[in-house]
Write a protein that holds these residues in place. Structure first.
Motif, PDB file in Angstrom:
ATOM      1  N   GLU A  72      23.988 -28.570 -11.332  1.00  0.00           N
ATOM      2  CA  GLU A  72      22.454 -28.528 -10.653  1.00  0.00           C
ATOM      3  C   GLU A  72      22.093 -26.920 -11.164  1.00  0.00           C
ATOM      4  O   GLU A  72      21.157 -26.355 -10.980  1.00  0.00           O
ATOM      5  N   ALA A  73      22.941 -26.305 -12.485  1.00  0.00           N
ATOM      6  CA  ALA A  73      22.231 -24.726 -12.060  1.00  0.00           C
ATOM      7  C   ALA A  73      21.492 -24.711 -13.604  1.00  0.00           C
ATOM      8  O   ALA A  73      21.474 -25.922 -13.684  1.00  0.00           O
ATOM      9  N   VAL A  74      20.660 -23.382 -13.338  1.00  0.00           N
ATOM     10  CA  VAL A  74      19.725 -23.153 -14.148  1.00  0.00           C
ATOM     11  C   VAL A  74      19.617 -22.022 -14.972  1.00  0.00           C
ATOM     12  O   VAL A  74      21.204 -21.166 -14.172  1.00  0.00           O
ATOM     13  N   SER A  75      18.624 -21.834 -15.896  1.00  0.00           N
ATOM     14  CA  SER A  75      18.937 -19.700 -16.164  1.00  0.00           C
ATOM     15  C   SER A  75      20.571 -19.854 -17.352  1.00  0.00           C
ATOM     16  O   SER A  75      21.499 -18.984 -16.046  1.00  0.00           O
ATOM     17  N   PHE A  76      20.870 -19.922 -18.146  1.00  0.00           N
ATOM     18  CA  PHE A  76      22.027 -20.060 -18.758  1.00  0.00           C
ATOM     19  C   PHE A  76      22.929 -18.752 -19.422  1.00  0.00           C
ATOM     20  O   PHE A  76      24.130 -17.846 -20.097  1.00  0.00           O
ATOM     21  N   GLY A  77      21.000 -17.771 -19.839  1.00  0.00           N
ATOM     22  CA  GLY A  77      21.438 -16.700 -20.786  1.00  0.00           C
ATOM     23  C   GLY A  77      21.537 -15.493 -19.675  1.00  0.00           C
ATOM     24  O   GLY A  77      21.728 -15.426 -18.763  1.00  0.00           O
ATOM     25  N   LEU A  78      22.343 -14.306 -21.194  1.00  0.00           N
ATOM     26  CA  LEU A  78      21.652 -12.698 -19.499  1.00  0.00           C
ATOM     27  C   LEU A  78      20.136 -11.725 -19.737  1.00  0.00           C
ATOM     28  O   LEU A  78      19.903 -11.969 -18.847  1.00  0.00           O
ATOM     29  N   PHE A  79      20.309 -12.349 -21.156  1.00  0.00           N
ATOM     30  CA  PHE A  79      18.980 -12.044 -21.704  1.00  0.00           C
ATOM     31  C   PHE A  79      17.964 -12.734 -22.407  1.00  0.00           C
ATOM     32  O   PHE A  79      16.216 -12.611 -21.805  1.00  0.00           O
ATOM     33  N   LEU A  80      18.510 -14.069 -22.066  1.00  0.00           N
ATOM     34  CA  LEU A  80      17.141 -15.233 -22.625  1.00  0.00           C
ATOM     35  C   LEU A  80      16.924 -15.916 -21.366  1.00  0.00           C
ATOM     36  O   LEU A  80      17.685 -16.439 -20.172  1.00  0.00           O
ATOM     37  N   VAL A  81      15.454 -15.231 -20.479  1.00  0.00           N
ATOM     38  CA  VAL A  81      15.571 -15.198 -19.050  1.00  0.00           C
ATOM     39  C   VAL A  81      14.291 -16.456 -18.940  1.00  0.00           C
ATOM     40  O   VAL A  81      13.456 -15.336 -19.516  1.00  0.00           O
ATOM     41  N   PRO A  82      13.879 -17.183 -18.046  1.00  0.00           N
ATOM     42  CA  PRO A  82      12.192 -17.977 -18.120  1.00  0.00           C
ATOM     43  C   PRO A  82      11.700 -16.835 -17.550  1.00  0.00           C
ATOM     44  O   PRO A  82      11.987 -15.691 -17.019  1.00  0.00           O
ATOM     45  N   ARG A  83      10.438 -16.645 -17.792  1.00  0.00           N
ATOM     46  CA  ARG A  83       9.528 -16.407 -17.236  1.00  0.00           C
ATOM     47  C   ARG A  83       9.150 -16.141 -16.779  1.00  0.00           C
ATOM     48  O   ARG A  83       8.598 -14.749 -15.838  1.00  0.00           O
ATOM     49  N   GLN A  89      20.816 -14.754  -9.762  1.00  0.00           N
ATOM     50  CA  GLN A  89      20.718 -15.572  -8.220  1.00  0.00           C
ATOM     51  C   GLN A  89      20.315 -16.785  -8.543  1.00  0.00           C
ATOM     52  O   GLN A  89      21.209 -17.251  -7.468  1.00  0.00           O
ATOM     53  N   ALA A  90      19.571 -17.305  -9.369  1.00  0.00           N
ATOM     54  CA  ALA A  90      18.959 -18.560  -9.263  1.00  0.00           C
ATOM     55  C   ALA A  90      19.911 -19.215  -9.808  1.00  0.00           C
ATOM     56  O   ALA A  90      20.778 -20.754  -9.343  1.00  0.00           O
ATOM     57  N   HIS A  91      20.619 -18.838 -10.837  1.00  0.00           N
ATOM     58  CA  HIS A  91      22.042 -19.447 -11.628  1.00  0.00           C
ATOM     59  C   HIS A  91      22.604 -19.867 -10.340  1.00  0.00           C
ATOM     60  O   HIS A  91      23.759 -20.848 -10.620  1.00  0.00           O
ATOM     61  N   HIS A  92      22.969 -19.270  -9.249  1.00  0.00           N
ATOM     62  CA  HIS A  92      24.058 -19.057  -8.634  1.00  0.00           C
ATOM     63  C   HIS A  92      23.708 -19.659  -7.022  1.00  0.00           C
ATOM     64  O   HIS A  92      24.675 -20.035  -6.137  1.00  0.00           O
ATOM     65  N   LYS A  93      22.558 -20.505  -6.552  1.00  0.00           N
ATOM     66  CA  LYS A  93      21.957 -21.240  -5.609  1.00  0.00           C
ATOM     67  C   LYS A  93      22.919 -22.245  -5.752  1.00  0.00           C
ATOM     68  O   LYS A  93      22.525 -22.725  -4.442  1.00  0.00           O
ATOM     69  N   THR A  94      23.663 -23.023  -6.253  1.00  0.00           N
ATOM     70  CA  THR A  94      24.398 -23.999  -6.491  1.00  0.00           C
ATOM     71  C   THR A  94      25.985 -23.546  -6.514  1.00  0.00           C
ATOM     72  O   THR A  94      26.077 -23.090  -7.879  1.00  0.00           O
TER      73      THR A  94
END
Length: 148
Positions: free
Chosen positions: A129-140, A119-124
């Motif tokens: 401006e995108a963040v969080s690019f992995g499916l399983f590699l997700v920031p804590r 959801q954070a990735h799709h805020k933009t």
């Protein structure tokens, strides 16, 4: 059997690492023209971005066929990539983006973290401006309960 499991895991892990890199540096870079269809509302079930799934799936199929006779590392790595693809489809396309409405909101904390990160990735809808690019590699930070 141990070798098969190891190569399945290697294929799966390499797919996540390659997917993260390709997503961040190619899809949100020179291939944005294709990937942007995923960041914009669509009235169609399919989007141009689905070509990436066809590409990755083709790599898995080629590996499986190349290693089929000997059931060597190529076969098992293709299986690992295929397992990744099935989970990607279920988690990303069905569950997060609701292309098929099979599941409700996640209750499991790991799945909730994956959901929040995407959801954070799709805020933009901008490539820079995108963040969080992995499916399983997700920031804590996406696994914290207070990150609603």
């Amino acid at each position: 059997m141990v070798n098969a499991i190891a190569f399945i895991a290697i294929g799966f892990i390499l797919m996540e690492l390659a997917g993260w890199f390709i997503h961040k540096y190619l899809m949100h870079g020179p291939l944005w023209m294709i990937h942007q269809t995923h960041h914009r509302p669509s009235k169609s079930f399919f989007e141009l971005n689905d070509l990436f799934s066809v590409l990755f799936g083709s790599i898995a199929v080629i590996l499986i066929f190349k290693g089929l006779d000997a059931l060597d590392y190529r076969f098992w790595m293709g299986v690992g990539i295929s397992i990744y693809g099935v989970l990607y489809f279920i988690l990303h396309d069905v569950w997060v983006h609701r292309r098929l409405k099979w599941f409700g909101k996640p209750r499991n904390p790991i799945l909730r973290g994956i959901f929040k990160a995407h959801q954070a990735h799709h805020k933009t809808n901008k490539k820079e401006e995108a963040v969080s690019f992995g499916l399983f590699l997700v920031p804590r930070k996406y696994f914290k309960e207070d990150e609603e």
